[in-house]
Scaffold this active site. Structure first.
Site, PDB file in Angstrom:
ATOM      1  N   LYS A 162       0.833  -1.214   0.000  1.00  0.00           N
ATOM      2  CA  LYS A 162       0.000   0.000   0.000  1.00  0.00           C
ATOM      3  C   LYS A 162       0.869   1.266   0.000  1.00  0.00           C
ATOM      4  O   LYS A 162       0.630   2.189  -0.767  1.00  0.00           O
ATOM      5  CB  LYS A 162      -0.924   0.038   1.242  1.00  0.00           C
ATOM      6  CG  LYS A 162      -1.878  -1.143   1.341  1.00  0.00           C
ATOM      7  CD  LYS A 162      -2.879  -0.965   2.480  1.00  0.00           C
ATOM      8  CE  LYS A 162      -2.257  -0.956   3.856  1.00  0.00           C
ATOM      9  NZ  LYS A 162      -1.698  -2.248   4.296  1.00  0.00           N
TER      10      LYS A 162
ATOM     11  N   ARG B 238      -9.302   0.736   9.562  1.00  0.00           N
ATOM     12  CA  ARG B 238      -8.870  -0.620   9.887  1.00  0.00           C
ATOM     13  C   ARG B 238      -9.885  -1.364  10.746  1.00  0.00           C
ATOM     14  O   ARG B 238      -9.671  -2.528  11.063  1.00  0.00           O
ATOM     15  CB  ARG B 238      -7.543  -0.561  10.647  1.00  0.00           C
ATOM     16  CG  ARG B 238      -6.308  -0.831   9.776  1.00  0.00           C
ATOM     17  CD  ARG B 238      -5.108  -0.675  10.671  1.00  0.00           C
ATOM     18  NE  ARG B 238      -3.942  -1.388  10.259  1.00  0.00           N
ATOM     19  CZ  ARG B 238      -2.887  -0.804   9.692  1.00  0.00           C
ATOM     20  NH1 ARG B 238      -2.894   0.479   9.415  1.00  0.00           N
ATOM     21  NH2 ARG B 238      -1.814  -1.522   9.409  1.00  0.00           N
TER      22      ARG B 238
ATOM     23  N   ARG C 294      11.569  -5.914   4.435  1.00  0.00           N
ATOM     24  CA  ARG C 294      11.282  -4.503   4.101  1.00  0.00           C
ATOM     25  C   ARG C 294      12.233  -3.566   4.842  1.00  0.00           C
ATOM     26  O   ARG C 294      12.511  -3.735   6.018  1.00  0.00           O
ATOM     27  CB  ARG C 294       9.838  -4.195   4.489  1.00  0.00           C
ATOM     28  CG  ARG C 294       9.485  -2.720   4.378  1.00  0.00           C
ATOM     29  CD  ARG C 294       8.007  -2.499   4.320  1.00  0.00           C
ATOM     30  NE  ARG C 294       7.313  -2.798   5.568  1.00  0.00           N
ATOM     31  CZ  ARG C 294       5.994  -2.682   5.697  1.00  0.00           C
ATOM     32  NH1 ARG C 294       5.259  -2.323   4.672  1.00  0.00           N
ATOM     33  NH2 ARG C 294       5.414  -2.958   6.851  1.00  0.00           N
TER      34      ARG C 294
ATOM     35  N   ARG D 230      11.630  -1.219  10.342  1.00  0.00           N
ATOM     36  CA  ARG D 230      10.621  -0.843  11.328  1.00  0.00           C
ATOM     37  C   ARG D 230      10.629  -1.809  12.507  1.00  0.00           C
ATOM     38  O   ARG D 230      10.812  -3.001  12.336  1.00  0.00           O
ATOM     39  CB  ARG D 230       9.234  -0.867  10.673  1.00  0.00           C
ATOM     40  CG  ARG D 230       8.929   0.378   9.880  1.00  0.00           C
ATOM     41  CD  ARG D 230       7.659   0.268   9.097  1.00  0.00           C
ATOM     42  NE  ARG D 230       6.528  -0.319   9.814  1.00  0.00           N
ATOM     43  CZ  ARG D 230       5.292  -0.397   9.308  1.00  0.00           C
ATOM     44  NH1 ARG D 230       5.048   0.072   8.111  1.00  0.00           N
ATOM     45  NH2 ARG D 230       4.316  -0.939  10.007  1.00  0.00           N
TER      46      ARG D 230
ATOM     47  N   ARG E 224      -0.033  -8.874  13.554  1.00  0.00           N
ATOM     48  CA  ARG E 224      -0.643  -7.862  12.685  1.00  0.00           C
ATOM     49  C   ARG E 224      -1.548  -8.521  11.646  1.00  0.00           C
ATOM     50  O   ARG E 224      -2.615  -7.996  11.310  1.00  0.00           O
ATOM     51  CB  ARG E 224       0.450  -7.027  12.000  1.00  0.00           C
ATOM     52  CG  ARG E 224       1.134  -6.078  12.990  1.00  0.00           C
ATOM     53  CD  ARG E 224       2.476  -5.580  12.483  1.00  0.00           C
ATOM     54  NE  ARG E 224       2.378  -4.729  11.316  1.00  0.00           N
ATOM     55  CZ  ARG E 224       3.407  -4.477  10.504  1.00  0.00           C
ATOM     56  NH1 ARG E 224       4.597  -5.021  10.730  1.00  0.00           N
ATOM     57  NH2 ARG E 224       3.253  -3.683   9.487  1.00  0.00           N
TER      58      ARG E 224
HETATM   59  P1  AMP Z   1       1.095   0.518   9.090  1.00  0.00           P
HETATM   60  O1  AMP Z   1       2.255   1.434   8.868  1.00  0.00           O
HETATM   61  O2  AMP Z   1      -0.139   0.932   8.339  1.00  0.00           O
HETATM   62  O3  AMP Z   1       1.428  -0.925   8.886  1.00  0.00           O
HETATM   63  O4  AMP Z   1       0.708   0.674  10.643  1.00  0.00           O
HETATM   64  C1  AMP Z   1       1.634   0.332  11.653  1.00  0.00           C
HETATM   65  C2  AMP Z   1       0.893   0.194  12.976  1.00  0.00           C
HETATM   66  O5  AMP Z   1       0.283   1.454  13.326  1.00  0.00           O
HETATM   67  C3  AMP Z   1      -0.251  -0.798  12.995  1.00  0.00           C
HETATM   68  O6  AMP Z   1       0.194  -2.128  13.241  1.00  0.00           O
HETATM   69  C4  AMP Z   1      -1.108  -0.265  14.148  1.00  0.00           C
HETATM   70  O7  AMP Z   1      -0.542  -0.579  15.400  1.00  0.00           O
HETATM   71  C5  AMP Z   1      -0.974   1.248  13.951  1.00  0.00           C
HETATM   72  N1  AMP Z   1      -2.021   1.763  13.049  1.00  0.00           N
HETATM   73  C6  AMP Z   1      -1.855   2.310  11.814  1.00  0.00           C
HETATM   74  N2  AMP Z   1      -3.019   2.668  11.280  1.00  0.00           N
HETATM   75  C7  AMP Z   1      -3.970   2.319  12.192  1.00  0.00           C
HETATM   76  C8  AMP Z   1      -5.393   2.401  12.211  1.00  0.00           C
HETATM   77  N3  AMP Z   1      -6.086   2.896  11.182  1.00  0.00           N
HETATM   78  N4  AMP Z   1      -6.042   1.950  13.320  1.00  0.00           N
HETATM   79  C9  AMP Z   1      -5.372   1.451  14.373  1.00  0.00           C
HETATM   80  N5  AMP Z   1      -4.031   1.327  14.410  1.00  0.00           N
HETATM   81  C10 AMP Z   1      -3.337   1.750  13.330  1.00  0.00           C
END
Ligand code: AMP
Length: 209
Positions: free
Chosen positions: A13, A88, A127, A155, A166
């Site tokens: 994404k 989410r 990654r 990360r 996740r």
């Molecule tokens: P991402 O970079 O989108 O993979 O997000 C990394 C982490 O941030 C996720 O595993 C969640 O802990 C938190 N996070 C990101 N977006 C959301 C969301 N929309 N709702 C809840 N937690 C989020």
């Protein structure tokens, strides 16, 4: 164009959003990036979010809903936006619709990137992100030309153990939202087991570009 890039963690994404910014001239709104920025700025919000993110759990809806509402009201979102990693949960999807309605907008496209769980773990653990440019690489499939030049970091939540959590959260809490958007007839699926270029071209076709 108001777009949601939907899909499991590590499906691409962020990579596609960054390419679409240039093609469509609209901003990417990544809740993950916003939260990581808050962590690196050591804000109170960042500290709270980190405790969830480190475990691979979702940050509470109230926190992310507030962040996105504020971001969507900014001027650069007037002609559209690409949501990446939000919504989410079904609650987030409902609040998003309410917030958009208030400003006479709605989601027009949900692009669902699809990839098998077995491939996701490999993608995520390999990654790396450039500290300098924010560009996303993969140590095996998409390495930078000069690793030292790019100053790559991994990360904290891209470890195998956290990825499994996740993915579980994705299947239990996030994937069910697709049915909600399907009922609005705005979902298009794209196979993510393909090259970055082909995936981008398939997304652009869906968007009529
Ligand atoms: P991402 O970079 O989108 O993979 O997000 C990394 C982490 O941030 C996720 O595993 C969640 O802990 C938190 N996070 C990101 N977006 C959301 C969301 N929309 N709702 C809840 N937690 C989020």
């Amino acid at each position: 164009m108001n777009i949601i890039l939907f899909g499991p963690p590590g499906v691409g994404k962020g990579t596609q959003a960054k390419l679409l910014i240039e093609k469509l001239n609209i901003p990417q709104i990544s809740t993950g990036d916003i939260l990581r920025q808050a962590i690196s700025n050591k804000t109170e919000l960042g500290l709270e979010a980190k405790s969830y993110m480190d475990k691979g759990d979702l940050v509470p809806d109230e926190i992310v809903n507030g962040l996105v509402k504020l971001r969507l009201s900014e001027k650069d979102c007037e002609n559209g936006f690409i949501l990446d990693g939000y919504p989410r949960t079904l609650q987030q999807a409902n609040i998003l619709d309410e917030n958009l309605k208030e400003i006479n907008k709605k989601i027009e496209y949900v692009i669902s990137l699809e990839l098998d769980d077995s491939l996701i773990v490999e993608r995520i653990t390999g990654r790396r992100t450039s500290k300098k440019t924010g560009k996303i690489y993969h140590i095996k499939y998409n390495p930078p030309i000069d690793e030292n030049e790019e100053d790559l970091i991994q990360r904290d939540d891209d470890t195998e153990e956290v990825v499994k959590q996740r993915l579980d959260n994705y299947h239990n809490q996030t994937e069910p939202i697709l049915a909600y958007y399907n009922s609005h007839n705005i979902v298009s699926s794209v196979n993510s087991d393909d090259s970055v270029e082909n995936i981008l071209s398939n997304i652009l076709k869906i968007l009529g570009k």
